[in-house]
Design a protein around this motif. Structure first.
Motif, mmCIF file in Angstrom:
data_model
loop_
_atom_site.group_PDB
_atom_site.id
_atom_site.type_symbol
_atom_site.label_atom_id
_atom_site.label_comp_id
_atom_site.label_asym_id
_atom_site.label_seq_id
_atom_site.Cartn_x
_atom_site.Cartn_y
_atom_site.Cartn_z
ATOM 1 N N GLU A 139 0.849 -1.186 0.000
ATOM 2 C CA GLU A 139 0.000 0.000 0.000
ATOM 3 C C GLU A 139 0.890 1.244 0.000
ATOM 4 O O GLU A 139 2.028 1.200 0.471
ATOM 5 C CB GLU A 139 -0.895 0.023 1.239
ATOM 6 C CG GLU A 139 -2.003 -1.001 1.208
ATOM 7 C CD GLU A 139 -2.970 -0.841 2.379
ATOM 8 O OE1 GLU A 139 -2.873 0.156 3.129
ATOM 9 O OE2 GLU A 139 -3.814 -1.713 2.541
ATOM 10 N N PRO A 140 0.359 2.383 -0.483
ATOM 11 C CA PRO A 140 1.157 3.614 -0.451
ATOM 12 C C PRO A 140 1.203 4.192 0.966
ATOM 13 O O PRO A 140 0.353 3.882 1.805
ATOM 14 C CB PRO A 140 0.398 4.546 -1.394
ATOM 15 C CG PRO A 140 -1.011 4.049 -1.370
ATOM 16 C CD PRO A 140 -0.925 2.562 -1.143
ATOM 17 N N GLU A 141 2.195 5.025 1.216
ATOM 18 C CA GLU A 141 2.242 5.702 2.504
ATOM 19 C C GLU A 141 1.083 6.696 2.574
ATOM 20 O O GLU A 141 0.530 7.096 1.553
ATOM 21 C CB GLU A 141 3.585 6.389 2.709
ATOM 22 C CG GLU A 141 3.893 7.499 1.735
ATOM 23 C CD GLU A 141 5.302 8.048 1.913
ATOM 24 O OE1 GLU A 141 5.996 7.713 2.883
ATOM 25 O OE2 GLU A 141 5.712 8.833 1.056
ATOM 26 N N ALA A 142 0.707 7.069 3.779
ATOM 27 C CA ALA A 142 -0.381 8.026 3.987
ATOM 28 C C ALA A 142 0.232 9.419 4.127
ATOM 29 O O ALA A 142 1.019 9.672 5.032
ATOM 30 C CB ALA A 142 -1.161 7.666 5.243
ATOM 31 N N VAL A 143 -0.123 10.321 3.210
ATOM 32 C CA VAL A 143 0.421 11.674 3.211
ATOM 33 C C VAL A 143 -0.664 12.637 3.671
ATOM 34 O O VAL A 143 -1.802 12.575 3.204
ATOM 35 C CB VAL A 143 0.956 12.062 1.816
ATOM 36 C CG1 VAL A 143 1.512 13.480 1.822
ATOM 37 C CG2 VAL A 143 2.020 11.068 1.362
ATOM 38 N N HIS A 144 -0.285 13.530 4.585
ATOM 39 C CA HIS A 144 -1.205 14.513 5.165
ATOM 40 C C HIS A 144 -0.648 15.920 4.977
ATOM 41 O O HIS A 144 0.555 16.105 4.868
ATOM 42 C CB HIS A 144 -1.364 14.272 6.672
ATOM 43 C CG HIS A 144 -1.968 12.957 7.010
ATOM 44 N ND1 HIS A 144 -3.315 12.787 7.188
ATOM 45 C CD2 HIS A 144 -1.408 11.733 7.203
ATOM 46 C CE1 HIS A 144 -3.561 11.516 7.487
ATOM 47 N NE2 HIS A 144 -2.422 10.862 7.493
ATOM 48 N N VAL A 145 -1.540 16.908 5.003
ATOM 49 C CA VAL A 145 -1.128 18.310 5.052
ATOM 50 C C VAL A 145 -1.060 18.673 6.526
ATOM 51 O O VAL A 145 -2.043 18.506 7.263
ATOM 52 C CB VAL A 145 -2.121 19.219 4.297
ATOM 53 C CG1 VAL A 145 -1.757 20.680 4.487
ATOM 54 C CG2 VAL A 145 -2.160 18.854 2.823
ATOM 55 N N SER A 146 0.102 19.167 6.952
ATOM 56 C CA SER A 146 0.298 19.438 8.374
ATOM 57 C C SER A 146 0.736 20.877 8.612
ATOM 58 O O SER A 146 1.199 21.570 7.702
ATOM 59 C CB SER A 146 1.357 18.491 8.951
ATOM 60 O OG SER A 146 2.649 18.883 8.557
ATOM 61 N N LEU A 147 0.596 21.272 9.870
ATOM 62 C CA LEU A 147 1.206 22.517 10.306
ATOM 63 C C LEU A 147 2.721 22.327 10.256
ATOM 64 O O LEU A 147 3.218 21.207 10.134
ATOM 65 C CB LEU A 147 0.765 22.850 11.730
ATOM 66 C CG LEU A 147 -0.727 23.080 11.966
ATOM 67 C CD1 LEU A 147 -0.993 23.355 13.448
ATOM 68 C CD2 LEU A 147 -1.248 24.223 11.105
ATOM 69 N N ALA A 148 3.466 23.395 10.412
ATOM 70 C CA ALA A 148 4.924 23.306 10.358
ATOM 71 C C ALA A 148 5.480 22.375 11.435
ATOM 72 O O ALA A 148 6.514 21.745 11.237
ATOM 73 C CB ALA A 148 5.540 24.703 10.493
ATOM 74 N N ASN A 149 4.771 22.257 12.559
ATOM 75 C CA ASN A 149 5.251 21.411 13.657
ATOM 76 C C ASN A 149 4.942 19.930 13.439
ATOM 77 O O ASN A 149 5.278 19.101 14.274
ATOM 78 C CB ASN A 149 4.677 21.875 14.992
ATOM 79 C CG ASN A 149 3.177 21.679 15.105
ATOM 80 O OD1 ASN A 149 2.534 21.115 14.222
ATOM 81 N ND2 ASN A 149 2.611 22.170 16.197
ATOM 82 N N GLY A 150 4.295 19.586 12.327
ATOM 83 C CA GLY A 150 4.013 18.189 12.006
ATOM 84 C C GLY A 150 2.631 17.709 12.405
ATOM 85 O O GLY A 150 2.253 16.590 12.081
ATOM 86 N N GLU A 151 1.837 18.529 13.077
ATOM 87 C CA GLU A 151 0.476 18.128 13.455
ATOM 88 C C GLU A 151 -0.452 18.250 12.248
ATOM 89 O O GLU A 151 -0.332 19.194 11.464
ATOM 90 C CB GLU A 151 -0.073 19.024 14.565
ATOM 91 C CG GLU A 151 0.579 18.845 15.899
ATOM 92 C CD GLU A 151 -0.073 19.768 16.910
ATOM 93 O OE1 GLU A 151 -0.921 19.290 17.685
ATOM 94 O OE2 GLU A 151 0.266 20.971 16.906
ATOM 95 N N TRP A 152 -1.375 17.314 12.128
ATOM 96 C CA TRP A 152 -2.375 17.379 11.069
ATOM 97 C C TRP A 152 -3.697 16.862 11.608
ATOM 98 O O TRP A 152 -3.768 16.275 12.675
ATOM 99 C CB TRP A 152 -1.949 16.565 9.845
ATOM 100 C CG TRP A 152 -2.056 15.088 10.037
ATOM 101 C CD1 TRP A 152 -3.154 14.300 9.861
ATOM 102 C CD2 TRP A 152 -1.027 14.211 10.487
ATOM 103 N NE1 TRP A 152 -2.873 12.999 10.156
ATOM 104 C CE2 TRP A 152 -1.566 12.910 10.552
ATOM 105 C CE3 TRP A 152 0.306 14.403 10.839
ATOM 106 C CZ2 TRP A 152 -0.828 11.820 10.956
ATOM 107 C CZ3 TRP A 152 1.036 13.306 11.237
ATOM 108 C CH2 TRP A 152 0.476 12.035 11.286
ATOM 109 N N HIS A 153 -4.732 17.095 10.821
ATOM 110 C CA HIS A 153 -6.061 16.586 11.147
ATOM 111 C C HIS A 153 -6.701 16.131 9.850
ATOM 112 O O HIS A 153 -6.512 16.737 8.808
ATOM 113 C CB HIS A 153 -6.920 17.670 11.801
ATOM 114 C CG HIS A 153 -8.268 17.167 12.182
ATOM 115 N ND1 HIS A 153 -8.511 16.503 13.347
ATOM 116 C CD2 HIS A 153 -9.441 17.188 11.521
ATOM 117 C CE1 HIS A 153 -9.777 16.145 13.396
ATOM 118 N NE2 HIS A 153 -10.374 16.556 12.300
#
Length: 162
Positions: A54-68
Motif C-alpha cells: 500500500e502507499p504511505e499516507a500523506v497529510h497536510v500538516s502545520l509546520a510542527n508536524g500536526e495534522w487533522h
C-alpha cells in the motif's frame, strides 16, 4: 501488518517526492501567508503504509508536524487539478481543527470560504447569500488571495487639538 501506525514514525515529505502536491501546497501557502501572516507554511507529512504494497499516507500538516483529517488520496498525486483540490481540502481540515478558526475568511462577509472548481480553476467561494449576508461569490483563485484589494479601515487615532 500492524493495525496501528505509530505517529512517531511520521516524516516530513521531501521536495520533489510528490511534485503535483508540492506545487499545490505552494499555492495554498501563498494564500496562507496572505491571510494568516503569522502562521508558518504548511508541510506534507507521511506515515508508513498500513500494509505491504500500500502507499504511505500523506497529510497536510502545520509546520510542527500536526495534522487533522484523512490522508491525501494517492490518485490525486497524478493530476494537478485533482492535487490542488485535495490539498486545499486537507489544508482547511488541518487549519480549522488545529487553529479552531475558519480559513480562509471572506473579508466582505467574515465567513469561511470553500474551494470550488470554476472555468477550469479552483477558486475560493463564499456562501454569503445563503446566510443573508450578501450575495454568494467567488473571491479569488486558489493561490491568489494576496492579489485582492484589502478594505482599508479609517485611522481611529484621535487628532491632537491645537
Amino acid at each position: 501488518m500492524d493495525p496501528f501506525v505509530d505517529p512517531l514514525q511520521s516524516r516530513h515529505v521531501l521536495p520533489g517526492e510528490y511534485p503535483a502536491w508540492d506545487h499545490a501546497l505552494a499555492l495554498l501557502n501563498q494564500d496562507l501567508a496572505a491571510t494568516l501572516p503569522d502562521q508558518e507554511p504548511l508541510r506534507l507529512m507521511a506515515l508508513p503504509p498500513y500494509a505491504d504494497g500500500e502507499p504511505e499516507a500523506v497529510h497536510v500538516s502545520l509546520a510542527n508536524g500536526e495534522w487533522h483529517g484523512n490522508s491525501l488520496p494517492p490518485e490525486a498525486a497524478d493530476d494537478p487539478a485533482t492535487a490542488l483540490e485535495a490539498i486545499a481540502e486537507a489544508a482547511q481540515d488541518t487549519l480549522v481543527e488545529l487553529l479552531w478558526q475558519a480559513w480562509p475568511l471572506c473579508p466582505e462577509h467574515d465567513l469561511g470560504m470553500h474551494p470550488r472548481p470554476v472555468d477550469g480553476r479552483l477558486s475560493w467561494w463564499c456562501a454569503g447569500e445563503r446566510l443573508r449576508r450578501g450575495p454568494s461569490h467567488l473571491r479569488a483563485a486558489v493561490g491568489e488571495l494576496d492579489t485582492l484589494v484589502r478594505v482599508s479601515r479609517p485611522n481611529r487615532k484621535k487628532r491632537k487639538s491645537r
